[in-house]
Motif scaffolding. Structure first.
Motif, PDB file in Angstrom:
ATOM      1  N   ASN A   1       0.825  -1.199   0.000  1.00 52.33           N
ATOM      2  CA  ASN A   1       0.000   0.000   0.000  1.00 52.33           C
ATOM      3  C   ASN A   1       0.866   1.258   0.000  1.00 52.33           C
ATOM      4  OD1 ASN A   1      -2.580   1.542   0.471  1.00 52.33           O
ATOM      5  ND2 ASN A   1      -1.508   2.043   2.357  1.00 52.33           N
ATOM      6  N   VAL A   2       1.961   1.225   0.767  1.00 48.63           N
ATOM      7  CA  VAL A   2       2.874   2.376   0.814  1.00 48.63           C
ATOM      8  C   VAL A   2       3.500   2.621  -0.557  1.00 48.63           C
ATOM      9  CG1 VAL A   2       4.931   3.344   1.890  1.00 48.63           C
ATOM     10  CG2 VAL A   2       3.361   1.953   3.248  1.00 48.63           C
ATOM     11  N   VAL A   3       3.996   1.554  -1.178  1.00 45.48           N
ATOM     12  CA  VAL A   3       4.638   1.683  -2.490  1.00 45.48           C
ATOM     13  C   VAL A   3       3.631   2.172  -3.532  1.00 45.48           C
ATOM     14  CG1 VAL A   3       5.824   0.417  -4.330  1.00 45.48           C
ATOM     15  CG2 VAL A   3       6.334  -0.088  -1.939  1.00 45.48           C
ATOM     16  N   THR A   4       2.427   1.645  -3.471  1.00 45.57           N
ATOM     17  CA  THR A   4       1.390   2.073  -4.412  1.00 45.57           C
ATOM     18  C   THR A   4       1.071   3.543  -4.222  1.00 45.57           C
ATOM     19  OG1 THR A   4       0.438  -0.147  -4.426  1.00 45.57           O
ATOM     20  CG2 THR A   4      -0.964   1.640  -5.209  1.00 45.57           C
ATOM     21  N   TRP A   5       0.905   3.967  -2.984  1.00 48.48           N
ATOM     22  CA  TRP A   5       0.597   5.371  -2.681  1.00 48.48           C
ATOM     23  C   TRP A   5       1.675   6.309  -3.214  1.00 48.48           C
ATOM     24  CZ3 TRP A   5       2.970   8.996   0.665  1.00 48.48           C
ATOM     25  CH2 TRP A   5       2.207  10.128   0.946  1.00 48.48           C
ATOM     26  N   VAL A   6       2.929   5.888  -3.121  1.00 46.68           N
ATOM     27  CA  VAL A   6       4.041   6.745  -3.541  1.00 46.68           C
ATOM     28  C   VAL A   6       4.150   6.819  -5.060  1.00 46.68           C
ATOM     29  CG1 VAL A   6       6.556   6.996  -3.546  1.00 46.68           C
ATOM     30  CG2 VAL A   6       5.354   6.397  -1.424  1.00 46.68           C
ATOM     31  N   TYR A   7       3.980   5.687  -5.756  1.00 45.30           N
ATOM     32  CA  TYR A   7       4.361   5.629  -7.169  1.00 45.30           C
ATOM     33  C   TYR A   7       3.203   5.700  -8.159  1.00 45.30           C
ATOM     34  CZ  TYR A   7       9.134   4.579  -5.827  1.00 45.30           C
ATOM     35  OH  TYR A   7      10.403   4.654  -5.305  1.00 45.30           O
ATOM     36  N   VAL A   8       1.959   5.702  -7.699  1.00 43.60           N
ATOM     37  CA  VAL A   8       0.841   5.813  -8.642  1.00 43.60           C
ATOM     38  C   VAL A   8       0.930   7.112  -9.436  1.00 43.60           C
ATOM     39  CG1 VAL A   8      -1.629   6.308  -8.741  1.00 43.60           C
ATOM     40  CG2 VAL A   8      -0.850   4.278  -7.590  1.00 43.60           C
ATOM     41  N   GLY A   9       1.165   8.221  -8.761  1.00 45.05           N
ATOM     42  CA  GLY A   9       1.234   9.505  -9.445  1.00 45.05           C
ATOM     43  C   GLY A   9       2.391   9.606 -10.426  1.00 45.05           C
ATOM     44  N   TYR A  10       3.523   9.023 -10.075  1.00 41.90           N
ATOM     45  CA  TYR A  10       4.687   9.027 -10.968  1.00 41.90           C
ATOM     46  C   TYR A  10       4.378   8.289 -12.264  1.00 41.90           C
ATOM     47  CZ  TYR A  10       9.248   7.487 -12.707  1.00 41.90           C
ATOM     48  OH  TYR A  10      10.331   7.203 -13.505  1.00 41.90           O
ATOM     49  N   ASN A  11       3.798   7.097 -12.140  1.00 42.58           N
ATOM     50  CA  ASN A  11       3.456   6.326 -13.336  1.00 42.58           C
ATOM     51  C   ASN A  11       2.307   6.966 -14.104  1.00 42.58           C
ATOM     52  OD1 ASN A  11       5.259   3.903 -13.126  1.00 42.58           O
ATOM     53  ND2 ASN A  11       4.234   3.691 -11.172  1.00 42.58           N
ATOM     54  N   MET A  12       1.398   7.603 -13.382  1.00 34.11           N
ATOM     55  CA  MET A  12       0.292   8.301 -14.034  1.00 34.11           C
ATOM     56  C   MET A  12       0.810   9.398 -14.952  1.00 34.11           C
ATOM     57  SD  MET A  12      -1.506  11.401 -13.890  1.00 34.11           S
ATOM     58  CE  MET A  12      -1.097  12.013 -12.271  1.00 34.11           C
ATOM     59  N   LEU A  13       1.825  10.141 -14.513  1.00 34.50           N
ATOM     60  CA  LEU A  13       2.369  11.216 -15.340  1.00 34.50           C
ATOM     61  C   LEU A  13       3.014  10.686 -16.616  1.00 34.50           C
ATOM     62  CD1 LEU A  13       3.987  13.921 -13.025  1.00 34.50           C
ATOM     63  CD2 LEU A  13       1.912  14.063 -14.391  1.00 34.50           C
ATOM     64  N   ILE A  14       3.685   9.545 -16.527  1.00 36.68           N
ATOM     65  CA  ILE A  14       4.292   8.946 -17.723  1.00 36.68           C
ATOM     66  C   ILE A  14       3.212   8.561 -18.730  1.00 36.68           C
ATOM     67  CG2 ILE A  14       5.635   6.992 -18.593  1.00 36.68           C
ATOM     68  CD1 ILE A  14       7.184   6.992 -15.988  1.00 36.68           C
ATOM     69  N   ILE A  15       2.156   7.916 -18.242  1.00 33.65           N
ATOM     70  CA  ILE A  15       1.073   7.490 -19.134  1.00 33.65           C
ATOM     71  C   ILE A  15       0.313   8.698 -19.661  1.00 33.65           C
ATOM     72  CG2 ILE A  15      -1.052   6.133 -19.278  1.00 33.65           C
ATOM     73  CD1 ILE A  15       0.117   4.333 -17.065  1.00 33.65           C
ATOM     74  N   TYR A  16       0.089   9.680 -18.801  1.00 34.75           N
ATOM     75  CA  TYR A  16      -0.637  10.884 -19.215  1.00 34.75           C
ATOM     76  C   TYR A  16       0.145  11.661 -20.280  1.00 34.75           C
ATOM     77  CZ  TYR A  16      -3.154  15.314 -18.858  1.00 34.75           C
ATOM     78  OH  TYR A  16      -3.867  16.443 -19.143  1.00 34.75           O
TER      79      TYR A  16
END
Length: 284
Positions: free
Chosen positions: A154-169
């Motif tokens: 959950n911690v790793v997901t919370w930290v890196y969702v936004g980072y990966n979202m920006l790459i896809i976006y």
């Protein structure tokens, strides 16, 4: 022309050699040595041991258990994280959300928090004695041996969702608008456009983020190291990198170097296999 190319490539080549190739070569070299003593308390001497350290690595049960643990972690956490990142990127690109700049910042903000700080923060939230949500943490022990791995996920997901979202976006923003206009003329709605056009167009970005996530999963260190102070379920060999760290702290640098080399090879094999699999499926 050749001198100009050399001029621009030389700085990268020097840094790549200094901070990448030389450390890898030094780790491989160190892994080929072993320490011998004359008697119980005799002076330690380094001697060439060949593959002695690697024999110990491949017979080390806790190390391979930690490999299996992070593979299970990645098999669950990576799809969930990238699925959320893809959903948020599609949501921002759909035009249904107002204030996209604000939400881009909000989604990315957790990535700006250092991993150690994030782990400490979530560790306090999970702890039954310290958490402000005592009713939840008392009923469900998120730091127990059966749940602590997913608490870290959950911690790793919370930290890196936004980072990966920006790459896809960013990949979505690069899609020509003419394609969307043609789909709209053909009668495609928002969901049909997302499924049939947007997701296939950003598949290379999804592959890229998956490779990054595979590498990051096998390098899991900050979260379990912090969680050791909150939960006795996290041992010194809980993840491969924790095994390397604890072995080097003994100190047994030669065995730690062998662990590191094997872990690097495992990471390369998994990442390369995933890339070859996606290429066979036609993802460019």
């Amino acid at each position: 022309m050749k001198k100009a190319i050399l001029f621009f490539v030389a700085p990268f080549g020097a840094l790549f050699t200094l901070f990448y190739l030389i450390p890898i070569g030094y780790a491989i070299w160190q892994s080929l040595f072993t320490v011998e003593r004359t008697g119980t308390f005799g002076p330690a001497t380094e001697v060439f041991g060949g593959l002695t350290q690697y024999k110990q690595v491949f017979s080390d049960g806790p190390f391979w258990e930690s490999i299996g643990r992070v593979l299970l972690f990645g098999a669950v956490q990576v799809p969930v994280m990238l699925g959320l990142a893809l959903f948020l990127a599609l949501l921002l690109d759909s035009g249904l959300v107002k204030g996209r700049r604000f939400f881009r910042l909000v989604y990315f903000l957790p990535y700006a928090v250092p991993g150690v700080v994030a782990a400490i923060m979530w560790g306090y939230l999970y702890s039954p004695n310290l958490s402000p949500f005592t009713e939840v943490t008392s009923a469900v022990d998120l730091l127990s041996p059966s749940l602590v791995l997913w608490a870290m996920a959950n911690v790793v997901t919370w930290v890196y969702v936004g980072y990966n979202m920006l790459i896809i976006y960013s990949a979505l923003l690069a899609v020509p608008t003419e394609i969307y206009e043609a789909a709209k003329i053909d009668g495609a709605g928002v969901f049909r456009t997302a499924w049939s056009i947007k997701i296939p167009m950003v598949m290379p970005a999804i592959v890229l983020t998956t490779v990054f996530s595979i590498i990051g999963t096998l390098q899991l260190l900050a979260e379990p190291q912090v969680f050791r102070s909150f939960s006795s379920a996290v041992s010194s060999t809980y993840t491969p990198n924790l095994t390397v760290l604890s072995t080097a702290s003994i100190p047994n640098f030669h065995l730690a170097a062998a662990f590191s080399v094997v872990l690097a090879l495992a990471t390369f094999v998994l990442s390369f296999s995933f890339l070859k699999f996606t290429q066979r499926k036609g993802v460019q």
